[in-house]
Design an enzyme around this catalytic site. Structure first.
Site, short mmCIF file in Angstrom:
data_model
loop_
_atom_site.label_atom_id
_atom_site.label_comp_id
_atom_site.label_asym_id
_atom_site.label_seq_id
_atom_site.Cartn_x
_atom_site.Cartn_y
_atom_site.Cartn_z
CE LYS A 5 -34.08 63.60 -2.13
NZ LYS A 5 -34.43 62.39 -1.36
CG ASN A 19 -35.35 60.73 -6.17
OD1 ASN A 19 -36.19 60.55 -7.04
ND2 ASN A 19 -34.73 59.74 -5.56
#
Ligand code: ATR
Length: 276
Positions: free
Chosen positions: A72, A93
């Site tokens: 991420k 994300n």
């Protein structure tokens, strides 16, 4: 039916085999008759292979790339553009391939905002955030966006201070639990209570007031010890499941440009997580 025109969405992570995202999104594509237009798959990508994976996905014209642990934050440097929200949260994300350019988004904050907004008016409320890691950043973003007064409570004070300064919040040590009863909203953004340590909870019923909202972002188990304690104290509770659901809803919108049927996704997610 998948055709040569079907757009490919993938989730990358390591591990990724446990992810329910492919099932959830593919079921929703079927439900919305989008399954000839989109397919959602999972690819295990090692940390050391991230750069190549992103370059490969771009070259292949992959439509959407969902990033989970451990990608991420690291993925940001390989993208063409990061939207403002993702930049402020410091994590991506959801990546959309827009005409060959990879644009990074973050949908986790919506998983905090949407369930809260369903229950109360957010303006001028106060919130305590437990934890100061990556998840807490998305939580703080959602709260700050809605003009909620935030106090970050963390074990490591230095991390609380950093997070608080990024979101104009106050900060305190997690040892000052006795202060928590005075906040309208308390959100657990630590992994405390997560499977397999399901008996753990940062707060006992005595630490919780009955007019508070207690939101736990942990969703395994469905009802954490913290939420059990909050129920005992008579507080309103929000399950971590809600965060999972609403972040998926926003991600579906980004990848398909369509709004999914919320009740359908909720039911499917219940089934996939085997929640009774
Ligand atoms: P994530 O990206 O999921 O938020 P993280 O960045 O590792 O994960 O952050 C985890 C957060 O939970 C941290 O704020 C951590 O506190 P420290 O900053 O002191 O490490 C907090 N945390 C984890 N285990 C904890 C525990 N047993 N008690 C209190 N806080 C805990």
């Amino acid at each position: 039916m998948v055709t040569a025109k079907t757009k490919i969405n993938i989730i990358i992570g390591d591990p990724v085999e446990h992810s329910i995202s492919p099932q959830l999104h593919n079921l929703a594509y079927q439900h919305h008759k989008l399954d000839k237009d989109f397919i959602y798959l999972a690819c295990r990508v090692k940390k050391t292979q991230l750069k190549q994976a992103i370059a490969g996905a771009k070259a292949l014209g992959i439509n959407g790339i969902t990033c989970t642990i451990p990608h991420k934050v690291n993925v940001i440097k390989y993208l063409d553009k990061i939207d403002k929200t993702a930049k402020q949260i410091g994590a991506v994300n959801t990546i959309l391939n827009k005409n060959g350019k990879l644009i990074g988004y973050n949908t986790d904050w919506y998983g905090i905002e949407a369930p809260l907004k369903k229950r109360i008016t957010l303006k001028d409320k106060t919130a305590a955030v437990l934890g100061a890691g990556g998840a807490a950043r998305a939580v703080c973003y959602a709260l700050a966006k809605n003009k909620i007064k935030i106090t970050v409570f963390n074990r490591t004070l230095e991390k609380a201070k950093q997070l608080a300064s990024d979101f104009k919040a106050e900060y305190k040590s997690i040892n000052e639990k006795h202060l928590l009863k005075s906040y309208d909203i308390v959100i657990n953004a630590t992994p405390v209570g997560m499977y397999p340590n399901i008996k753990d909870s940062l707060l006992t019923p005595k630490d919780i007031a009955k007019d508070q909202i207690i939101f736990d972002i942990v969703y395994t188990p469905y009802e954490t010890q913290l939420l059990k304690n909050a129920k005992k104290a008579g507080a309103k509770i929000i399950y971590g499941f809600e965060m999972l659901l609403y972040q998926a809803i926003l991600q579906f919108k980004i990848y398909t440009n369509q709004t999914p049927d919320e009740d359908f996704l909720r039911t499917q997610l219940y089934k996939l997580l085997k929640i009774k």
